[in-house]
Design an enzyme around this catalytic site. Sequence first.
Site, PDB file in Angstrom:
ATOM      1  N   LYS A  49       0.848  -1.199   0.000  1.00 61.72           N
ATOM      2  CA  LYS A  49       0.000   0.000   0.000  1.00 61.72           C
ATOM      3  C   LYS A  49       0.886   1.252   0.000  1.00 61.72           C
ATOM      4  CE  LYS A  49       0.047  -0.015   4.994  1.00 61.72           C
ATOM      5  NZ  LYS A  49      -0.597  -0.425   6.234  1.00 61.72           N
ATOM      6  N   ARG A 146      -9.689   0.944  14.890  1.00 64.39           N
ATOM      7  CA  ARG A 146      -9.548   1.417  13.519  1.00 64.39           C
ATOM      8  C   ARG A 146     -10.522   0.578  12.712  1.00 64.39           C
ATOM      9  NH1 ARG A 146      -3.778   1.771  10.362  1.00 64.39           N
ATOM     10  NH2 ARG A 146      -4.298  -0.422  10.016  1.00 64.39           N
ATOM     11  N   TYR A 268      14.842  31.390   6.169  1.00 63.34           N
ATOM     12  CA  TYR A 268      13.647  32.134   6.592  1.00 63.34           C
ATOM     13  C   TYR A 268      13.619  32.349   8.106  1.00 63.34           C
ATOM     14  CZ  TYR A 268      11.313  31.441   2.059  1.00 63.34           C
ATOM     15  OH  TYR A 268      10.961  31.449   0.739  1.00 63.34           O
ATOM     16  N   MET A 327      10.854  25.191   0.612  1.00 62.44           N
ATOM     17  CA  MET A 327      10.083  24.303  -0.266  1.00 62.44           C
ATOM     18  C   MET A 327      10.965  23.466  -1.187  1.00 62.44           C
ATOM     19  SD  MET A 327       7.073  25.121  -3.034  1.00 62.44           S
ATOM     20  CE  MET A 327       5.980  25.919  -1.868  1.00 62.44           C
TER      21      MET A 327
HETATM   22  C1  LIG Z   1       0.245  -1.382   6.840  1.00 62.39           C
HETATM   23  C2  LIG Z   1      -0.326  -2.644   7.290  1.00 62.39           C
HETATM   24  C3  LIG Z   1       0.484  -3.769   7.456  1.00 62.39           C
HETATM   25  C4  LIG Z   1       1.986  -3.708   7.386  1.00 62.39           C
HETATM   26  O1  LIG Z   1       2.481  -3.057   8.549  1.00 62.39           O
HETATM   27  P1  LIG Z   1       4.029  -2.790   8.828  1.00 62.39           P
HETATM   28  O2  LIG Z   1       4.040  -2.191  10.180  1.00 62.39           O
HETATM   29  O3  LIG Z   1       4.488  -1.834   7.788  1.00 62.39           O
HETATM   30  O4  LIG Z   1       4.733  -4.094   8.739  1.00 62.39           O
HETATM   31  C5  LIG Z   1      -0.151  -4.968   7.748  1.00 62.39           C
HETATM   32  N1  LIG Z   1      -1.494  -5.037   7.894  1.00 62.39           N
HETATM   33  C6  LIG Z   1      -2.294  -3.956   7.764  1.00 62.39           C
HETATM   34  C7  LIG Z   1      -3.757  -4.106   7.949  1.00 62.39           C
HETATM   35  C8  LIG Z   1      -1.737  -2.726   7.472  1.00 62.39           C
HETATM   36  O5  LIG Z   1      -2.541  -1.652   7.373  1.00 62.39           O
END
Ligand SMILES: *Cc1c(COP(=O)(O)O)cnc(C)c1O
Length: 386
Positions: A49, A146, A268, A327
Site C-alpha cells: 500500500k 480502527r 527564513y 520548499m
Molecule cells: C500497513 C499494514 C500492514 C503492514 O504493517 P508494517 O508495520 O508496515 O509491517 C499490515 N497489515 C495492515 C492491515 C496494514 O494496514
Amino acid sequence: MDDELDDDLIFTPFEAAPSRLTIDLGALTENWRMLQKASGKARTGAAVKGDGYGLGIEAVVPALYDAGCRDMFVATPDEGMLARQFAPEARIFVLAGVWPGVEAQFFSHDLVPVLVSEEQIACWSNAVAFDEERPCALMVDTGMNRLGLSVEEALALADDPTRPASFSPVLLMSHLACASDPSHPLNRKQLQSFQALAKAYEGVDSSLANSPGIHLGPEYHFDVTRPGIAIYGGEAVDGVKNPSLPVVTAETRILQIRHAKAGEPVSYGASHVLTRDSRLAIVSTGYADGYHRALSGSGVPLRQTIQEGGFGFVAGRRVPVAGRVTMDLTIFDVTDVPETEIRAGDYIELFGAHIPLDDAARAAGTIGYELLTSLGNRYQRAYIGG
Ligand SMILES: *Cc1c(COP(=O)(O)O)cnc(C)c1O
C-alpha cells in the site's frame, strides 16, 4: 498538441538530477526472504500500500512477485488495479474494503476486498449474488478502534445460519496496535481475541502479524503474515537493532557553496545565526520533496523538544541542516568538510547507507513510514538489483 508536448519532455539524467533516489530491489527481496524465514510455517505476504511505501508499486510488486510473494495488501481499489498488472497470479487484498460504485473494479481485476463492517458485507454479498462466487476477506478490530467489525459482531456472524452464501471469506484478519513494543499488554489481549475468532472461523486462513508482529513469536504468525516496513528497510521493533538491509538512498545536489560570516543569519525567519565564519551548501531538496520542514536545524517548534535537526552525509562526514528547510532548497553547514573535498555539483546523502532512514525520521519527529511515503515525484529514481 499533446504529442508535441510529450516530445519535449526530456528528463534530467540520473547523473545530473537535482535530487535522486537509488532503490535496491535486491535488498528489498532479501529483506522479504528474511521475514519469510522469521514467519516460520506461515505464508509471507507483503503490504504494498502507499504506492509500495513510496517506492513505486510498479517496481516493488514485480520484485516481490518474482521472489515468490503471492499475497499482497494494498489500500485502495486503484492501487489494486495497478498491482494486478505486475502480479498476475497473486491474491491482492484491498484494505479499504468495498462500497457501492467500486464493485466492478474488484470483479474486473480479481481483487479481494477486506470487508470491515456489516454494511460492507451486505454491499459485497449483494454484488456477488449476481455473479459467480468471489473471495473476500474479513477485518476484525481486536483493540485499536480502527477499521473492522467488532469481535462480538464477527463471532455472531460466524455462527449465523442466515448469513448469505455469497459471503465466503478466504482470510480472517486483525491488526496489532502495539506490536513495535513487545512488552505492551495489548499485544497478548489482541492475540487472545484473535485466537477465539480463528477458532470460530475454522477452515478460514487467518492473519494477524505486521512486520513487528512477526517478531512477537510463532503464536502470532497464524496462516499468513503481512510485513510492510521491514521489507523497505525501516525499523519495526523499538529499541532493537534494525535487521533489515537499507533499500533506499536519497541524495540531493549541491547547487551552490557560499561563505558566510559569524553573526549572519541563515534561511527564513533568520532563526539560525552563525557562531563562526562558515561554509554553507545549498541543496536542491526541500519540503516539497518530503524532506520535512520539521528537519530544520532551528526555527520550528520541534527543535524545542528534539534539539538536533536533520543531518546529511558528504565526503565521509555528517553535516547538519542549518536553519529552516524551504520548499525546494535546504542549507547544510559544511564548514567541517575540507574545502578541497566538496564543491557545487556534488551530492549529499539525505538518508540511506550512512544516515539511517529512521534516524532522519526521528530528527523530523516522525517514523520511517512517513518519510518514505512523502518522498514526492521530483526525485529521479534508479532501481538497481532487480
Ligand atoms: C500497513 C499494514 C500492514 C503492514 O504493517 P508494517 O508495520 O508496515 O509491517 C499490515 N497489515 C495492515 C492491515 C496494514 O494496514
